[in-house]
Design an enzyme around this catalytic site. Structure first.
Site, PDB file in Angstrom:
ATOM      1  N   HIS A   1      36.536  49.266  32.652  1.00 15.64           N
ATOM      2  CA  HIS A   1      36.864  49.835  31.346  1.00 15.64           C
ATOM      3  C   HIS A   1      35.879  50.965  31.099  1.00 15.64           C
ATOM      4  O   HIS A   1      34.735  50.900  31.563  1.00 15.64           O
ATOM      5  CB  HIS A   1      36.662  48.830  30.221  1.00 15.64           C
ATOM      6  CG  HIS A   1      37.512  47.608  30.296  1.00 15.64           C
ATOM      7  ND1 HIS A   1      37.137  46.490  30.981  1.00 15.64           N
ATOM      8  CD2 HIS A   1      38.711  47.337  29.740  1.00 15.64           C
ATOM      9  CE1 HIS A   1      38.071  45.575  30.850  1.00 15.64           C
ATOM     10  NE2 HIS A   1      39.046  46.058  30.112  1.00 15.64           N
TER      11      HIS A   1
ATOM     12  N   ASP B   1      32.599  49.484  30.072  1.00 15.75           N
ATOM     13  CA  ASP B   1      31.845  48.692  31.053  1.00 15.75           C
ATOM     14  C   ASP B   1      30.768  49.580  31.670  1.00 15.75           C
ATOM     15  O   ASP B   1      29.738  49.111  32.144  1.00 15.75           O
ATOM     16  CB  ASP B   1      32.732  48.193  32.206  1.00 15.75           C
ATOM     17  CG  ASP B   1      33.812  47.235  31.753  1.00 15.75           C
ATOM     18  OD1 ASP B   1      33.646  46.617  30.690  1.00 15.75           O
ATOM     19  OD2 ASP B   1      34.820  47.118  32.471  1.00 15.75           O
TER      20      ASP B   1
ATOM     21  N   MET C   1      41.272  51.544  40.155  1.00 17.83           N
ATOM     22  CA  MET C   1      41.911  51.399  38.843  1.00 17.83           C
ATOM     23  C   MET C   1      40.875  51.595  37.732  1.00 17.83           C
ATOM     24  O   MET C   1      39.720  51.219  37.884  1.00 17.83           O
ATOM     25  CB  MET C   1      42.519  49.989  38.757  1.00 17.83           C
ATOM     26  CG  MET C   1      43.123  49.601  37.433  1.00 17.83           C
ATOM     27  SD  MET C   1      41.961  48.880  36.259  1.00 17.83           S
ATOM     28  CE  MET C   1      42.289  47.145  36.444  1.00 17.83           C
TER      29      MET C   1
ATOM     30  N   GLU D   1      49.767  45.367  31.045  1.00 22.37           N
ATOM     31  CA  GLU D   1      49.410  43.956  31.281  1.00 22.37           C
ATOM     32  C   GLU D   1      49.743  43.104  30.064  1.00 22.37           C
ATOM     33  O   GLU D   1      49.246  43.351  28.969  1.00 22.37           O
ATOM     34  CB  GLU D   1      47.916  43.864  31.606  1.00 22.37           C
ATOM     35  CG  GLU D   1      47.452  42.441  31.817  1.00 22.37           C
ATOM     36  CD  GLU D   1      45.979  42.364  32.230  1.00 22.37           C
ATOM     37  OE1 GLU D   1      45.385  43.403  32.596  1.00 22.37           O
ATOM     38  OE2 GLU D   1      45.432  41.250  32.172  1.00 22.37           O
TER      39      GLU D   1
ATOM     40  N   LYS E   1      50.072  39.426  27.869  1.00 25.01           N
ATOM     41  CA  LYS E   1      49.385  38.159  27.633  1.00 25.01           C
ATOM     42  C   LYS E   1      49.990  37.576  26.352  1.00 25.01           C
ATOM     43  O   LYS E   1      50.229  38.324  25.402  1.00 25.01           O
ATOM     44  CB  LYS E   1      47.878  38.415  27.458  1.00 25.01           C
ATOM     45  CG  LYS E   1      47.034  37.157  27.384  1.00 25.01           C
ATOM     46  CD  LYS E   1      45.539  37.490  27.321  1.00 25.01           C
ATOM     47  CE  LYS E   1      44.715  36.228  27.295  1.00 25.01           C
ATOM     48  NZ  LYS E   1      43.274  36.493  27.193  1.00 25.01           N
TER      49      LYS E   1
ATOM     50  N   GLU F   1      49.143  39.224  35.334  1.00 26.49           N
ATOM     51  CA  GLU F   1      47.957  38.389  35.608  1.00 26.49           C
ATOM     52  C   GLU F   1      48.395  36.931  35.700  1.00 26.49           C
ATOM     53  O   GLU F   1      49.082  36.416  34.811  1.00 26.49           O
ATOM     54  CB  GLU F   1      46.909  38.552  34.498  1.00 26.49           C
ATOM     55  CG  GLU F   1      45.788  37.528  34.668  1.00 26.49           C
ATOM     56  CD  GLU F   1      44.582  37.732  33.766  1.00 26.49           C
ATOM     57  OE1 GLU F   1      44.191  38.898  33.560  1.00 26.49           O
ATOM     58  OE2 GLU F   1      44.040  36.715  33.300  1.00 26.49           O
TER      59      GLU F   1
ATOM     60  N   HIS G   1      47.809  34.738  32.653  1.00 23.94           N
ATOM     61  CA  HIS G   1      48.546  35.085  31.442  1.00 23.94           C
ATOM     62  C   HIS G   1      49.975  34.561  31.474  1.00 23.94           C
ATOM     63  O   HIS G   1      50.482  34.076  30.451  1.00 23.94           O
ATOM     64  CB  HIS G   1      48.531  36.602  31.227  1.00 23.94           C
ATOM     65  CG  HIS G   1      47.152  37.141  30.999  1.00 23.94           C
ATOM     66  ND1 HIS G   1      46.896  38.484  30.832  1.00 23.94           N
ATOM     67  CD2 HIS G   1      45.951  36.532  30.910  1.00 23.94           C
ATOM     68  CE1 HIS G   1      45.589  38.653  30.655  1.00 23.94           C
ATOM     69  NE2 HIS G   1      44.999  37.481  30.714  1.00 23.94           N
TER      70      HIS G   1
ATOM     71  N   ASP H   1      46.590  41.179  38.732  1.00 22.44           N
ATOM     72  CA  ASP H   1      45.340  40.512  38.361  1.00 22.44           C
ATOM     73  C   ASP H   1      45.399  39.070  38.860  1.00 22.44           C
ATOM     74  O   ASP H   1      46.127  38.228  38.319  1.00 22.44           O
ATOM     75  CB  ASP H   1      45.146  40.529  36.833  1.00 22.44           C
ATOM     76  CG  ASP H   1      44.497  41.820  36.351  1.00 22.44           C
ATOM     77  OD1 ASP H   1      44.255  42.717  37.183  1.00 22.44           O
ATOM     78  OD2 ASP H   1      44.232  41.921  35.136  1.00 22.44           O
TER      79      ASP H   1
ATOM     80  N   ASP I   1      42.614  31.189  28.072  1.00 18.67           N
ATOM     81  CA  ASP I   1      42.613  32.058  29.254  1.00 18.67           C
ATOM     82  C   ASP I   1      41.367  31.754  30.094  1.00 18.67           C
ATOM     83  O   ASP I   1      40.279  32.220  29.789  1.00 18.67           O
ATOM     84  CB  ASP I   1      42.596  33.510  28.756  1.00 18.67           C
ATOM     85  CG  ASP I   1      42.691  34.505  29.879  1.00 18.67           C
ATOM     86  OD1 ASP I   1      43.182  34.152  30.957  1.00 18.67           O
ATOM     87  OD2 ASP I   1      42.272  35.654  29.663  1.00 18.67           O
TER      88      ASP I   1
ATOM     89  N   ASP J   1      40.640  32.279  33.442  1.00 20.75           N
ATOM     90  CA  ASP J   1      40.167  33.275  34.421  1.00 20.75           C
ATOM     91  C   ASP J   1      39.337  32.641  35.540  1.00 20.75           C
ATOM     92  O   ASP J   1      38.267  33.137  35.899  1.00 20.75           O
ATOM     93  CB  ASP J   1      39.350  34.382  33.722  1.00 20.75           C
ATOM     94  CG  ASP J   1      40.210  35.263  32.820  1.00 20.75           C
ATOM     95  OD1 ASP J   1      41.438  35.328  33.042  1.00 20.75           O
ATOM     96  OD2 ASP J   1      39.659  35.896  31.910  1.00 20.75           O
TER      97      ASP J   1
ATOM     98  N   ASP K   1      40.791  39.367  38.582  1.00 20.25           N
ATOM     99  CA  ASP K   1      40.357  39.423  37.187  1.00 20.25           C
ATOM    100  C   ASP K   1      39.938  38.017  36.781  1.00 20.25           C
ATOM    101  O   ASP K   1      40.682  37.297  36.125  1.00 20.25           O
ATOM    102  CB  ASP K   1      41.481  39.950  36.299  1.00 20.25           C
ATOM    103  CG  ASP K   1      41.011  40.150  34.871  1.00 20.25           C
ATOM    104  OD1 ASP K   1      39.783  40.029  34.641  1.00 20.25           O
ATOM    105  OD2 ASP K   1      41.841  40.402  33.989  1.00 20.25           O
TER     106      ASP K   1
HETATM  107  C1  GLT Z   1      39.975  41.459  29.669  1.00 13.39           C
HETATM  108  C2  GLT Z   1      41.284  40.739  29.842  1.00 13.39           C
HETATM  109  C3  GLT Z   1      41.921  41.043  31.126  1.00 13.39           C
HETATM  110  C4  GLT Z   1      42.340  42.469  31.263  1.00 13.39           C
HETATM  111  C5  GLT Z   1      41.192  43.411  31.279  1.00 13.39           C
HETATM  112  C6  GLT Z   1      41.716  44.812  31.261  1.00 13.39           C
HETATM  113  S1  GLT Z   1      40.065  43.110  30.048  1.00 13.39           S
HETATM  114  O1  GLT Z   1      39.005  40.891  30.481  1.00 13.39           O
HETATM  115  O2  GLT Z   1      41.044  39.334  29.728  1.00 13.39           O
HETATM  116  O3  GLT Z   1      43.016  40.223  31.378  1.00 13.39           O
HETATM  117  O4  GLT Z   1      42.953  42.611  32.526  1.00 13.39           O
HETATM  118  O5  GLT Z   1      41.686  45.375  30.007  1.00 13.39           O
HETATM  119 MN    MN Z   2      42.843  36.593  31.743  1.00 17.14          MN
HETATM  120 MN    MN Z   3      43.725  40.811  33.370  1.00 18.10          MN
END
Ligand code: GLT
Ligand code: MN
Ligand code: MN
Length: 387
Positions: free
Chosen positions: A56, A59, A90, A183, A185, A219, A222, A247, A257, A259, A289
């Protein structure tokens, strides 16, 4: 013999700065890991064998940095990428952290906030282009509601369209050559987020001024938060020519979420995903991600990043084994399409009449066992390493 699961540049593994740089903060507790500077993150990623680093705007460059500070930071970062042989496939923009976006960015009711969000995104595109990125991800984490009293949801869709159209023009105007990857979610941080699923974005893209420039960034976590089958979403995006980025991570159903490290929660679903990506020869970045558990120090972060790539490569090898397994292939043949009667190749009056007059043997068609139990058990045995 070299380890077959060692990541190589052609595997196109990438990580966001925010992934290995994640400090383990959550809504109930503070950071547990020290700051990992962007240049140290690049060194760490190179050490574990990644090829790409994504970011980002903020970041890398703090939101309040002066132009001179920005240029110095970017130069330092570019130097680190060059020294360590990393690329930036990216870039994206942070439209969720700053309080100004508390009620959305592109979809905010406040025209000033919407304009600021577009300005911030154009600057993030400048940064991404400078670093060589060709994919620009847009994740609208704050584009949503806690109460639908705040705006009509179709108004939000219109504002989102306006913003993406504007940004496509900017990319064309500056000759950046970006492909945008949207993306989805379903929720978190908002109670509900607009464009909750990849499928919703696929419908939206067709309504844009430059649909060719825009695809999706599905993702794993998500889609699974929405209770959906991830590989089906990816397959639909792929089939539509819209899988611009991905992702990878993991997630238990029905949770926040999480991750998690790729493949750590549902290795079977991860297997079907890797098999799909490899079978269709997806040639984009494999971006993780995800982040390390809150229990970890920076060595744990290395283990986490290595684990994501290693699991991907193990599953890739298992997919090759699955494809080459004679018994599996024989079962697939048996369960296959059978004789194509009547031909359904193309509509014509002749094929129509043949089809309308054909007598189907429903009993025969429905009585044959498809042996999917055996097929799935063989899949499990390939996965569990006993075949
Ligand atoms: C954030 C989010 C991710 C996105 C990122 C891109 S930022 O961490 O949870 O799923 O991919 O903006
Ligand atoms: Mn996520
Ligand atoms: Mn993501």
């Amino acid at each position: 013999m070299p380890d077959p699961f060692t990541p190589r540049p052609e595997h196109q593994f990438s990580f966001g700065l925010w992934t290995v740089g994640n400090r383990g903060r959550d809504p109930f507790g503070d950071a547990v890991r020290p700051v990992l500077s962007p240049t140290d993150a690049v060194a760490l990623l190179a050490e574990v064998g990644a090829r790409g680093v994504n970011l980002h705007d903020n970041d890398l460059v703090p939101i309040d940095a002066s132009p001179a500070q920005r240029d110095r930071i970017v130069q330092e970062f570019q130097g680190a990428c060059q020294r360590h042989g990393l690329v930036v496939p990216m870039a994206t923009v942070n439209l969720f952290y700053d309080p100004v976006f508390r009620d959305g960015a592109f979809t905010s009711n406040d025209a000033q906030v919407r304009a600021y969000a577009i300005q911030k995104t154009m600057r993030a595109m400048d940064l991404g282009a400078e670093l060589g990125a060709k994919i620009f991800v847009l994740w609208g984490g704050r584009e949503g509601t806690e109460t639908d009293a705040c705006r009509r949801p179709d108004e939000a869709v219109k504002r989102l369209r306006e913003a993406v159209n504007y940004l496509c023009e900017y990319s064309l105007d500056r000759k950046y050559g970006f492909r945008f990857a949207l993306e989805a979610k379903p929720n978190e941080p908002r109670g509900d987020i607009y464009m909750a699923t990849t499928g919703a974005y696929l419908g939206f893209i067709a309504t844009l001024d430059h649909p060719d420039l825009v695809g999706v960034n599905p993702e794993v976590a998500h889609e699974q938060m929405a209770g959906l089958n991830f590989v089906h979403a990816v397959a639909q995006a792929w089939e539509a020519g819209k899988l611009f980025h991905i992702d990878l991570n993991d997630q238990l159903p029905g949770r926040y979420d999480q991750d998690f490290r790729f493949g750590s929660a549902n290795p079977k679903a991860a297997f079907w995903l890797v098999k799909f990506l490899e079978d269709v020869k997806y040639d984009g970045p494999r971006h993780f991600d995800a982040h390390a558990y809150r229990t970890e120090d920076h060595d744990g972060v290395r283990a986490f990043a290595r684990g994501c790539m290693r699991t991907y490569l193990i599953l890739k090898q298992r997919a090759e084994q699955w494809n080459a397994d004679a018994e599996i292939q024989a079962l697939l043949q048996e369960a296959g399409p059978g004789a194509r009667l009547p031909p359904l190749t193309a509509y014509s009056r002749a094929t129509r009449d043949t089809l309308l007059s054909h007598d189907f043997d429903r009993a025969a068609l429905s009585s044959r066992g498809l042996a999917y139990e055996r097929l799935d058990q063989l899949t499990m045995e390939v996965l569990l390493g006993v075949r």
